[in-house]
Design an enzyme around this catalytic site. Structure first.
Site, PDB file in Angstrom:
ATOM      1  N   SER A 177       0.872  -1.184   0.000  1.00 13.86           N
ATOM      2  CA  SER A 177       0.000   0.000   0.000  1.00 13.86           C
ATOM      3  C   SER A 177       0.901   1.222   0.000  1.00 13.86           C
ATOM      4  CB  SER A 177      -0.871   0.015   1.255  1.00 13.86           C
ATOM      5  OG  SER A 177      -1.528   1.259   1.381  1.00 13.86           O
ATOM      6  N   TYR A 237      -1.487  -1.841  10.338  1.00 13.36           N
ATOM      7  CA  TYR A 237      -1.627  -1.928   8.881  1.00 13.36           C
ATOM      8  C   TYR A 237      -0.422  -1.280   8.204  1.00 13.36           C
ATOM      9  CZ  TYR A 237      -3.874  -1.163   4.281  1.00 13.36           C
ATOM     10  OH  TYR A 237      -4.188  -1.139   2.940  1.00 13.36           O
TER      11      TYR A 237
HETATM   12  N1  NAD Z   1      -8.817  -0.356  -0.894  1.00 11.41           N
HETATM   13  C1  NAD Z   1      -7.751   0.417  -0.700  1.00 11.41           C
HETATM   14  O1  NAD Z   1      -7.857   1.652  -0.646  1.00 11.41           O
HETATM   15  C2  NAD Z   1      -6.379  -0.222  -0.589  1.00 11.41           C
HETATM   16  C3  NAD Z   1      -5.263   0.604  -0.765  1.00 11.41           C
HETATM   17  C4  NAD Z   1      -3.988   0.031  -0.685  1.00 11.41           C
HETATM   18  C5  NAD Z   1      -3.846  -1.328  -0.439  1.00 11.41           C
HETATM   19  N2  NAD Z   1      -4.962  -2.100  -0.275  1.00 11.41           N
HETATM   20  C6  NAD Z   1      -4.750  -3.536  -0.042  1.00 11.41           C
HETATM   21  O2  NAD Z   1      -5.373  -4.275  -1.065  1.00 11.41           O
HETATM   22  C7  NAD Z   1      -5.666  -5.596  -0.594  1.00 11.41           C
HETATM   23  C8  NAD Z   1      -7.084  -5.972  -0.994  1.00 11.41           C
HETATM   24  O3  NAD Z   1      -8.012  -5.147  -0.305  1.00 11.41           O
HETATM   25  P1  NAD Z   1      -9.343  -4.594  -1.003  1.00 11.41           P
HETATM   26  O4  NAD Z   1      -9.123  -3.160  -1.259  1.00 11.41           O
HETATM   27  O5  NAD Z   1      -9.731  -5.462  -2.111  1.00 11.41           O
HETATM   28  O6  NAD Z   1     -10.374  -4.700   0.228  1.00 11.41           O
HETATM   29  P2  NAD Z   1     -11.535  -5.756   0.540  1.00 11.41           P
HETATM   30  O7  NAD Z   1     -11.875  -5.585   1.960  1.00 11.41           O
HETATM   31  O8  NAD Z   1     -12.622  -5.615  -0.469  1.00 11.41           O
HETATM   32  O9  NAD Z   1     -10.848  -7.187   0.265  1.00 11.41           O
HETATM   33  C9  NAD Z   1     -10.035  -7.836   1.214  1.00 11.41           C
HETATM   34  C10 NAD Z   1     -10.407  -9.323   1.182  1.00 11.41           C
HETATM   35  O10 NAD Z   1      -9.552 -10.033   2.088  1.00 11.41           O
HETATM   36  C11 NAD Z   1     -10.348 -10.969   2.786  1.00 11.41           C
HETATM   37  N3  NAD Z   1      -9.694 -11.319   4.065  1.00 11.41           N
HETATM   38  C12 NAD Z   1      -9.544 -10.525   5.148  1.00 11.41           C
HETATM   39  N4  NAD Z   1      -8.932 -11.202   6.124  1.00 11.41           N
HETATM   40  C13 NAD Z   1      -8.675 -12.438   5.651  1.00 11.41           C
HETATM   41  C14 NAD Z   1      -8.067 -13.596   6.213  1.00 11.41           C
HETATM   42  N5  NAD Z   1      -7.612 -13.596   7.483  1.00 11.41           N
HETATM   43  N6  NAD Z   1      -7.941 -14.694   5.449  1.00 11.41           N
HETATM   44  C15 NAD Z   1      -8.414 -14.709   4.171  1.00 11.41           C
HETATM   45  N7  NAD Z   1      -9.035 -13.650   3.600  1.00 11.41           N
HETATM   46  C16 NAD Z   1      -9.156 -12.524   4.339  1.00 11.41           C
HETATM   47  C17 NAD Z   1     -11.673 -10.254   2.987  1.00 11.41           C
HETATM   48  O11 NAD Z   1     -12.741 -11.140   3.310  1.00 11.41           O
HETATM   49  C18 NAD Z   1     -11.856  -9.569   1.643  1.00 11.41           C
HETATM   50  O12 NAD Z   1     -12.507 -10.385   0.707  1.00 11.41           O
HETATM   51  C19 NAD Z   1      -5.415  -5.570   0.910  1.00 11.41           C
HETATM   52  O13 NAD Z   1      -4.156  -6.157   1.179  1.00 11.41           O
HETATM   53  C20 NAD Z   1      -5.369  -4.090   1.223  1.00 11.41           C
HETATM   54  O14 NAD Z   1      -4.587  -3.796   2.343  1.00 11.41           O
HETATM   55  C21 NAD Z   1      -6.222  -1.573  -0.347  1.00 11.41           C
END
Ligand code: NAD
Length: 288
Positions: free
Chosen positions: A152, A173
């Protein structure tokens, strides 16, 4: 559709929705079969809902509609045994694994009293979960395999890492994402002799449920008691140099696809941002 990943199999965590689902669909569009896992349950400290079994079924439907195969299971990235079982079930059916996308993540941003356990939960999923994912996959990875870790820009922006003022979950995080930079480089170094590549993608705000929830809205609009999505959206622009509030999941998937493909066969140990110029605005952050 082309066939940039023809004959390859991708193991994707957090695949029930958001970026994980988008990665599954985008890689399948290019010919990959998919091994998908998601927790599909709630983690108590996380203030917004995580994915459901129905979400994972929808990912299965989308991949199968593309004519690709998918083996999907409920598994927790914090539990290495569950991950190993899910991956091995997928390999038994699909024959191999060539691509690993360690994407699952949570952002347990405290809304009330800060709880130190939020830090533990964040690091368990966002750091240990990634390491577990890679650990179970490595024994199965042949030459020219590709591991992609989701970081991130929070790993690089000032005031988003190691900052107790942000609350323990948010600090956990940011610290996890920052630690993934060194982890990626170490794994890349040690897997390079086997022609296995490891890279980390760092998105800015992405249009998913991790961003669209009350905790984030409150952080971006501390001036309002109960900010809505409409209140928060204009404030999201502050992070990007390009005047947008967030990127879409497919913008990250397109980078994941490139890194997964043989087009990137000598690209390893890299930190690559999909951030609409975010770090150009904040050039003196911890990772920059
Ligand atoms: N959305 C943003 O703004 C953003 C920005 C930078 C990085 N990210 C990163 O992107 C990645 C994906 O996130 P997203 O944006 O799609 O959010 P999201 O919440 O839609 O997806 C995250 C997924 O991970 C699953 N998950 C959570 N804990 C888990 C576990 N212990 N075991 C298995 N699955 C688990 C959740 O059920 C969900 O489906 C993450 O690593 C997040 O940190 C997101």
């Amino acid at each position: 559709m082309t066939d940039r990943l023809e004959g390859k199999v991708a193991f994707i965590t957090g695949a029930a929705r958001g970026q994980g689902r988008s990665h599954a669909v985008r890689l399948a569009q290019e010919g990959a079969d998919i091994i998908a896992i998601d927790l599909c349950e709630q983690i108590e400290s996380n203030p917004y809902p995580l994915a459901t079994p129905e979400d994972l079924k929808e990912t299965v439907r989308l991949v199968e509609d593309l004519g690709r195969r998918i083996v999907a299971s409920k598994a927790d990235v914090r539990e290495r045994g569950q991950l190993r079982n899910a991956l091995e079930a997928g390999i038994a059916e699909l024959g191999r694994v060539d691509i690993v996308v360690a994407n699952a993540g949570i952002l347990p941003m405290a809304m009330g009293d800060p709880d130190p356990l939020d830090f533990v939960d964040a690091t368990d999923v966002d750091l240990v979960g990634v390491m577990n994912t890679v650990a179970v996959a490595v024994p199965h990875l042949g030459e020219y395999s590709s591991v992609i870790v989701t970081g991130s820009t929070a790993a690089m922006l000032p005031n988003t890492t190691d900052n107790p003022a942000m609350g323990p979950g948010s600090a956990g995080y940011g610290w996890s994402k920052k630690t993934l930079i060194g982890y990626t480089e170490q794994m890349a170094l040690h897997l390079a002799p086997r022609f296995v590549r490891v890279n980390c993608v760092h998105p800015t705000n992405v249009d998913t449920d991790l961003l669209h929830n009350d905790g984030i809205y409150q952080q971006f609009r501390p001036d309002l008691p109960h900010p809505t999505r409409e209140d928060a959206e204009p404030a999201f622009n502050v992070f990007q140099a390009m005047p947008i509030p967030y990127v879409e999941p497919v913008d990250v998937s397109n980078l994941v696809l490139f890194l997964a493909s043989d087009e990137a066969r000598y690209i390893t140990g890299q930190q690559i941002r999909v951030d609409a110029g975010s770090l150009l605005k904040f050039p003196h952050g911890p990772g920059n």
